[in-house]
Design an enzyme around this catalytic site. Structure first.
Site, short mmCIF file in Angstrom:
data_model
loop_
_atom_site.label_atom_id
_atom_site.label_comp_id
_atom_site.label_asym_id
_atom_site.label_seq_id
_atom_site.Cartn_x
_atom_site.Cartn_y
_atom_site.Cartn_z
N GLY A 258 0.79 -1.22 0.00
CA GLY A 258 0.00 0.00 0.00
C GLY A 258 0.83 1.28 0.00
N HIS A 259 0.14 2.41 -0.09
CA HIS A 259 0.78 3.71 -0.16
C HIS A 259 1.57 4.01 1.11
CE1 HIS A 259 -3.17 4.36 1.71
NE2 HIS A 259 -2.58 5.33 2.40
N ASN A 260 2.73 4.67 0.91
CA ASN A 260 3.60 5.15 2.00
C ASN A 260 4.30 4.04 2.76
OD1 ASN A 260 2.55 7.64 1.30
ND2 ASN A 260 1.25 7.81 3.11
N VAL A 261 4.14 2.80 2.35
CA VAL A 261 4.83 1.71 3.04
C VAL A 261 6.34 1.85 2.82
CG1 VAL A 261 5.25 -0.80 2.95
CG2 VAL A 261 2.92 0.08 2.99
N SER A 278 1.22 2.98 4.99
CA SER A 278 2.03 3.66 6.00
C SER A 278 2.66 2.72 7.03
CB SER A 278 1.22 4.74 6.73
OG SER A 278 0.79 5.73 5.81
#
Length: 363
Positions: A258-261, A278
C-alpha cells in the site's frame, strides 16, 4: 551450453569428483534424467530415484557415495540448494527477447535509452524516461513519464510502471506486475462507519452513509537494487512521500504493498501478502503467504510470520509470529493444542455435572 562437470564446479566454487570432462546440457530430476542431463539428487531420498533415470552425473550433498550410486561424475556441494541458484543461472537460456527496439514500440523522443536495451512489440515508453544499459523491456510494457530504470532490468510482458518511479539496478518484474498505481485513499466529509468501528471496536455510534472523496497520490515509488516483483503484484505510490522498497527484496505473485509503506533490505514477501498503507517493515523480514499487515504498524528486523498470519499491532525485532491476531508462534501453537482439547474437556465437564446432579442430597 553444454558444460563440463569441471566447468560447473569452477563456476559454482564446489568440488567435482569422477570424470570431470563429462558434458551435460541440462538439469533434471533423478528419475527423469537422460544421459546428457545433470541429475539434481541433493538429498538421500532424491538419490534413491537415480536408478530410475539414465543420469551419468549428479549434484549431491557433501559426503555422498556417488560411486555406489552408479555415477561417472558428481558435484559435491556443502549446501546443494544454494549451489542450485548459480547452476540454474548457468542453465537458463532465457525467454528469447530480441535485441533492439521493435518497430511497433512507441518510444517518446525525450526518453533516454542506454546501450544494449531490448524493447519488445507494442511497448510504450513515456517522456523523460531513462532506461539503464542491458535492460529488457518486454512486449506491451508501459513505462510512465519521468520514470528511471537502472541497468540490467528485466520487465516481462504486460508490466506497468507508472510515472515518477525510481528503480535501481537489476530489477525483475514478472507478467502483469504494477508499480506506481495510486494508493487506496478515500475520505468522507464526516467520520465514516469504518472510522467509528475502529474507535469503538464494534459500535458504529450513529454513523450515516456518505460518499467517498478521493485523495490523490502525489508521491512516487522508490525501489532499490536487486528487487524482484512477482506476477500480478502491485506496489502503490505514496500519498505525499514515496513508497520505498529496499535493496534485495523479493516479492512472490499477487503481493500488495500500500501507499507510504517502507520496506527495508533483503525482505521476502510471499504470495498474497497484503501490507496496508504507512506500515514500516524492517530488514530481513519474511512474511509468509497470505500474511496481512494492518496500516501504520512497525515490524522489526528479522521477523518471520507464518502463512495467513494477520498482524494487527507492532512486532518487535526477531519475533516469529502466527495466527489471527498474530502472536508468538509457540504461544499460538499451544493455544491451538488447547483448542483441540476443548470438545473432550466439555464432554468431561458434562459427565461430571451429570454425576453431581444424581448425587443424593442427604449424602
Amino acid at each position: 551450453m553444454p558444460f563440463t562437470i569441471a566447468d560447473i564446479a569452477a563456476a559454482l566454487g564446489i568440488r567435482a569428483e569422477g570424470d570431470t570432462s563429462l558434458m551435460v546440457s541440462a538439469v533434471a530430476e533423478p528419475a527423469q534424467a537422460g544421459k546428457d542431463d545433470l541429475a539434481l539428487a541433493m538429498k538421500p531420498e532424491f538419490a534413491e530415484q537415480l536408478s530410475q533415470g539414465q543420469a551419468r552425473a549428479a549434484m549431491l550433498w557433501d559426503g555422498a557415495d556417488w560411486q555406489a550410486m552408479g555415477l561417472s561424475a558428481a558435484l559435491m556441494a556443502p549446501r546443494p540448494r544454494y549451489a542450485m541458484s548459480g547452476l540454474s543461472a548457468m542453465m537458463d537460456t532465457g525467454a528469447g527477447y530480441a535485441p533492439g527496439v521493435h518497430e511497433t514500440a512507441l518510444v517518446d523522443p525525450t526518453a533516454k535509452i542506454a546501450e544494449g536495451v531490448s524493447v519488445g512489440p507494442f511497448a510504450v515508453i513515456g517522456a523523460g524516461v531513462e532506461i539503464g544499459a542491458g535492460s529488457i523491456i518486454g512486449a506491451q510494457v508501459f513505462i510512465g513519464q519521468g520514470t528511471t530504470l537502472g541497468q540490467g532490468a528485466l520487465l516481462h510482458p504486460g508490466v506497468k510502471i507508472g510515472h515518477g518511479v525510481t528503480i535501481g539496478d537489476r530489477f525483475i518484474a514478472h507478467f502483469g506486475a504494477t508499480v506506481g498505481a495510486d494508493g487506496f485513499s478515500f475520505v468522507t466529509p464526516e467520520p465514516s462507519a469504518a472510522e467509528k468501528v475502529r474507535e469503538t471496536l464494534g459500535d458504529q455510534t450513529g454513523a450515516t452513509a456518505q460518499s467517498y472523496a478521493r485523495i490523490h497520490s502525489l508521491g512516487g515509488v522508490v525501489i532499490g537494487d536487486d528487487v524482484e516483483l512477482g506476477a500480478n503484484s502491485c506496489i502503490d505510490r505514496g500519498t505525499v512521500r514515496a513508497t520505498r522498497i529496499g535493496n534485495g527484496c523479493k516479492f512472490d505473485n499477487l503481493a500488495q504493498v500500500g501507499h507510504n509503506v517502507v520496506i527495508g533490505n533483503d525482505c521476502l514477501i510471499c504470495a498474497q501478502v497484503g501490507i496496508a498503507g504507512s506500515s514500516r517493515i524492517g530488514n530481513n523480514v519474511v512474511l509468509g503467504g497470505q500474511t496481512g499487515v494492518s496500516d501504520n504498524l512497525f515490524i522489526g528486523d528479522n521477523v518471520i510470520t507464518g502463512g495467513a498470519t494477520k498482524v494487527l499491532s507492532n512486532v518487535p525485532s526477531g519475533r516469529v509470529m502466527l495466527g489471527y491476531p498474530a502472536m508468538k508462534m509457540d504461544t499460538q501453537l499451544e493455544i491451538y493444542k488447547q483448542l483441540r482439547r476443548l470438545p473432550r474437556l466439555l464432554t468431561d465437564v458434562a459427565r461430571l455435572k451429570k454425576a453431581v446432579s444424581k448425587t443424593d442430597p442427604s449424602d
